[in-house]
Design a protein around this motif. Structure first.
Motif, PDB file in Angstrom:
ATOM      1  N   ASP A 144      14.493  19.598  30.538  1.00 27.98           N
ATOM      2  CA  ASP A 144      15.288  20.495  31.380  1.00 27.98           C
ATOM      3  C   ASP A 144      16.617  19.862  31.758  1.00 27.98           C
ATOM      4  OD1 ASP A 144      13.447  22.525  31.282  1.00 27.98           O
ATOM      5  OD2 ASP A 144      12.469  22.006  33.178  1.00 27.98           O
ATOM      6  N   ASP A 145      16.593  18.574  32.121  1.00 28.93           N
ATOM      7  CA  ASP A 145      17.830  17.891  32.504  1.00 28.93           C
ATOM      8  C   ASP A 145      18.758  17.702  31.309  1.00 28.93           C
ATOM      9  OD1 ASP A 145      17.168  17.757  35.147  1.00 28.93           O
ATOM     10  OD2 ASP A 145      16.522  15.661  35.129  1.00 28.93           O
ATOM     11  N   LEU A 146      18.184  17.439  30.142  1.00 27.41           N
ATOM     12  CA  LEU A 146      19.019  17.327  28.943  1.00 27.41           C
ATOM     13  C   LEU A 146      19.820  18.607  28.728  1.00 27.41           C
ATOM     14  CD1 LEU A 146      16.613  15.598  26.364  1.00 27.41           C
ATOM     15  CD2 LEU A 146      18.667  14.599  27.347  1.00 27.41           C
ATOM     16  N   LYS A 147      19.165  19.746  28.943  1.00 30.78           N
ATOM     17  CA  LYS A 147      19.826  21.037  28.739  1.00 30.78           C
ATOM     18  C   LYS A 147      20.816  21.347  29.859  1.00 30.78           C
ATOM     19  CE  LYS A 147      15.933  23.116  26.208  1.00 30.78           C
ATOM     20  NZ  LYS A 147      14.857  24.137  26.268  1.00 30.78           N
ATOM     21  N   SER A 148      20.398  21.167  31.099  1.00 33.44           N
ATOM     22  CA  SER A 148      21.220  21.591  32.233  1.00 33.44           C
ATOM     23  C   SER A 148      22.414  20.680  32.469  1.00 33.44           C
ATOM     24  CB  SER A 148      20.361  21.666  33.505  1.00 33.44           C
ATOM     25  OG  SER A 148      19.881  20.373  33.864  1.00 33.44           O
ATOM     26  N   GLY A 150      24.173  19.052  30.045  1.00 33.02           N
ATOM     27  CA  GLY A 150      25.111  18.994  28.930  1.00 33.02           C
ATOM     28  C   GLY A 150      24.813  17.956  27.875  1.00 33.02           C
ATOM     29  N   PHE A 151      23.582  17.441  27.843  1.00 35.26           N
ATOM     30  CA  PHE A 151      23.209  16.461  26.828  1.00 35.26           C
ATOM     31  C   PHE A 151      22.550  17.116  25.609  1.00 35.26           C
ATOM     32  CE2 PHE A 151      23.257  14.014  30.796  1.00 35.26           C
ATOM     33  CZ  PHE A 151      24.062  12.951  30.432  1.00 35.26           C
ATOM     34  N   LEU A 152      21.991  18.293  25.805  1.00 33.66           N
ATOM     35  CA  LEU A 152      21.355  19.035  24.713  1.00 33.66           C
ATOM     36  C   LEU A 152      22.023  20.398  24.627  1.00 33.66           C
ATOM     37  CD1 LEU A 152      19.173  19.421  22.541  1.00 33.66           C
ATOM     38  CD2 LEU A 152      17.547  20.007  24.352  1.00 33.66           C
ATOM     39  N   ILE A 153      22.896  20.565  23.635  1.00 30.51           N
ATOM     40  CA  ILE A 153      23.676  21.793  23.473  1.00 30.51           C
ATOM     41  C   ILE A 153      23.546  22.289  22.033  1.00 30.51           C
ATOM     42  CG2 ILE A 153      26.013  22.750  23.465  1.00 30.51           C
ATOM     43  CD1 ILE A 153      26.734  20.927  25.740  1.00 30.51           C
ATOM     44  N   GLU A 154      23.313  23.587  21.888  1.00 35.01           N
ATOM     45  CA  GLU A 154      23.149  24.198  20.568  1.00 35.01           C
ATOM     46  C   GLU A 154      22.105  23.460  19.729  1.00 35.01           C
ATOM     47  OE1 GLU A 154      26.889  24.775  18.622  1.00 35.01           O
ATOM     48  OE2 GLU A 154      27.605  26.197  20.125  1.00 35.01           O
ATOM     49  N   ASP A 155      21.016  23.088  20.411  1.00 33.29           N
ATOM     50  CA  ASP A 155      19.870  22.444  19.773  1.00 33.29           C
ATOM     51  C   ASP A 155      20.227  21.076  19.177  1.00 33.29           C
ATOM     52  OD1 ASP A 155      17.154  22.718  19.616  1.00 33.29           O
ATOM     53  OD2 ASP A 155      17.139  23.688  17.656  1.00 33.29           O
ATOM     54  N   CYS A 156      21.237  20.433  19.726  1.00 35.24           N
ATOM     55  CA  CYS A 156      21.693  19.124  19.241  1.00 35.24           C
ATOM     56  C   CYS A 156      21.722  18.145  20.400  1.00 35.24           C
ATOM     57  CB  CYS A 156      23.078  19.261  18.612  1.00 35.24           C
ATOM     58  SG  CYS A 156      23.991  17.712  18.477  1.00 35.24           S
ATOM     59  N   CYS A 157      21.279  16.908  20.152  1.00 36.90           N
ATOM     60  CA  CYS A 157      21.278  15.861  21.172  1.00 36.90           C
ATOM     61  C   CYS A 157      21.734  14.560  20.510  1.00 36.90           C
ATOM     62  CB  CYS A 157      19.874  15.709  21.751  1.00 36.90           C
ATOM     63  SG  CYS A 157      19.813  14.910  23.360  1.00 36.90           S
ATOM     64  N   MET A 158      22.536  13.757  21.255  1.00 32.67           N
ATOM     65  CA  MET A 158      23.056  12.508  20.695  1.00 32.67           C
ATOM     66  C   MET A 158      22.617  11.311  21.531  1.00 32.67           C
ATOM     67  SD  MET A 158      26.871  13.170  19.217  1.00 32.67           S
ATOM     68  CE  MET A 158      27.557  13.778  20.760  1.00 32.67           C
TER      69      MET A 158
END
Length: 320
Positions: A144-148, A150-158
């Motif tokens: 949830d935190d990754l998404k909210s 800005g770390f997980l956007i458009e199903d992509c995470c770095m």
């Protein structure tokens, strides 16, 4: 009416044109971000994971980067995803025997601004060991935190790793891991003509074929392999080298091996998921694929035996 149809088509085209523009913009923004990061963080490696949601679908709980070089030493980044707890963990693993104390960072990178989390350096006392040692952060961040944040956007995470107290003039490096469903050329069939002429006690391989960014072969043991010898026909999927200078990393595959029913189309099939080693790997498949009692019509007709593979999903890696 005709005018309504034309208007609907216009809206449809405009919508997908906008979606394409957004995708191109996102891709360009990511490319600029990675290039800037590599330039400004010379002792770092970025590990981008695309199609992040597919990790849950295919029950993948750990992804490994390729082996990369930081400051003259070999490393890997390991990203663990706990589906039950919905948390991500990250680890930094040495690939060379070391006996030294180093400061390191492991983190997840924001896609909204030039920050990463966490910022803290960690001192790691590498004891001399012949085996890789992984150190990092368990439960780095929730899904949830990754998404909210800005770390997980458009199903992509770095994710990334750095050695902040080491100096080098070489630019940083980056790679991308992605799961591809129904990849190009995902169905391959090998026609074994004059099947009776194949030495029943030996392994036989198809011609090389390419799926994803890797070379593959189908391997058949007509009278079985190891414990199945004399009982079953054994069939394996063999992973070989890579194309286009792709990173040498383990390949995830979910595939179906099949023997074709040439009369009723009621094929004999077996499905499994596995991680294929980065080096030559001929261990994935089915030792007891087909009982020898079935190695006849409708599967063996006019001395022809058809065996194939169908990939449901495969992982690919590339440098970025």
């Amino acid at each position: 009416s005709k005018n309504n149809i034309i208007f609907s088509i216009y809206i449809y085209i405009c919508y997908y044109h906008d979606q394409l523009q957004v995708s191109i913009f996102s891709f360009s923004l990511f490319t600029v971000m990675v290039q800037e990061f590599k330039k400004n963080h010379t002792n770092s490696h970025l590990f981008k994971i695309d199609n992040f949601s597919l990790l849950t679908k295919y029950e993948i709980d750990c992804i490994e980067s390729s082996v990369f070089d930081l400051c003259g030493r070999k490393w890997k980044i390991l990203v663990n995803y706990d589906e039950d707890e919905e948390h991500v963990s990250i680890f930094f693993e040495n690939q060379d025997p070391l006996d030294v104390e180093l400061e390191y960072q492991v983190y997840v990178v924001s896609q909204l601004k030039a920050v990463w989390y966490p910022k803290a350096n960690v001192k790691w006392d590498f004891s001399a060991s012949s085996k890789p040692i992984a150190k990092g952060i368990t439960n780095l961040m929730s899904l949830d935190d990754l998404k909210s944040k800005g770390f997980l956007i458009e199903d992509c995470c770095m994710f990334g790793a750095s050695l902040p107290d080491q100096k080098t003039e070489r630019p940083g490096t980056a790679e991308c891991f992605s799961l591809i469903e129904k990849p190009l050329n995902n169905k391959v069939t090998w026609m074994m003509t004059k099947f009776s002429s194949f030495d029943a006690e030996k392994a036989h391989q198809s011609n090389e074929f390419i799926v994803g960014n890797r070379k593959w072969r189908i391997e058949v043991h007509p009278r079985g392999h190891e414990e199945a010898k004399g009982e079953s026909c054994s069939v394996y999927l063999v992973g070989e080298g890579y194309i286009n200078n792709a990173p040498k990393t383990k390949t995830f595959a979910k595939s179906k091996l099949r023997a074709l029913d040439q009369v009723n189309r009621n094929h004999l099939e077996a499905t499994d998921s596995y991680w294929v080693d980065e080096e030559y790997d001929d261990t994935n498949g089915f030792m007891e694929f087909m009982p020898l009692s079935k190695l006849c019509e409708p599967y063996l007709v006019k001395d022809k035996f058809y065996v194939g593979v169908e990939f449901e999903v495969i992982s690919v890696a590339k440098y970025v």
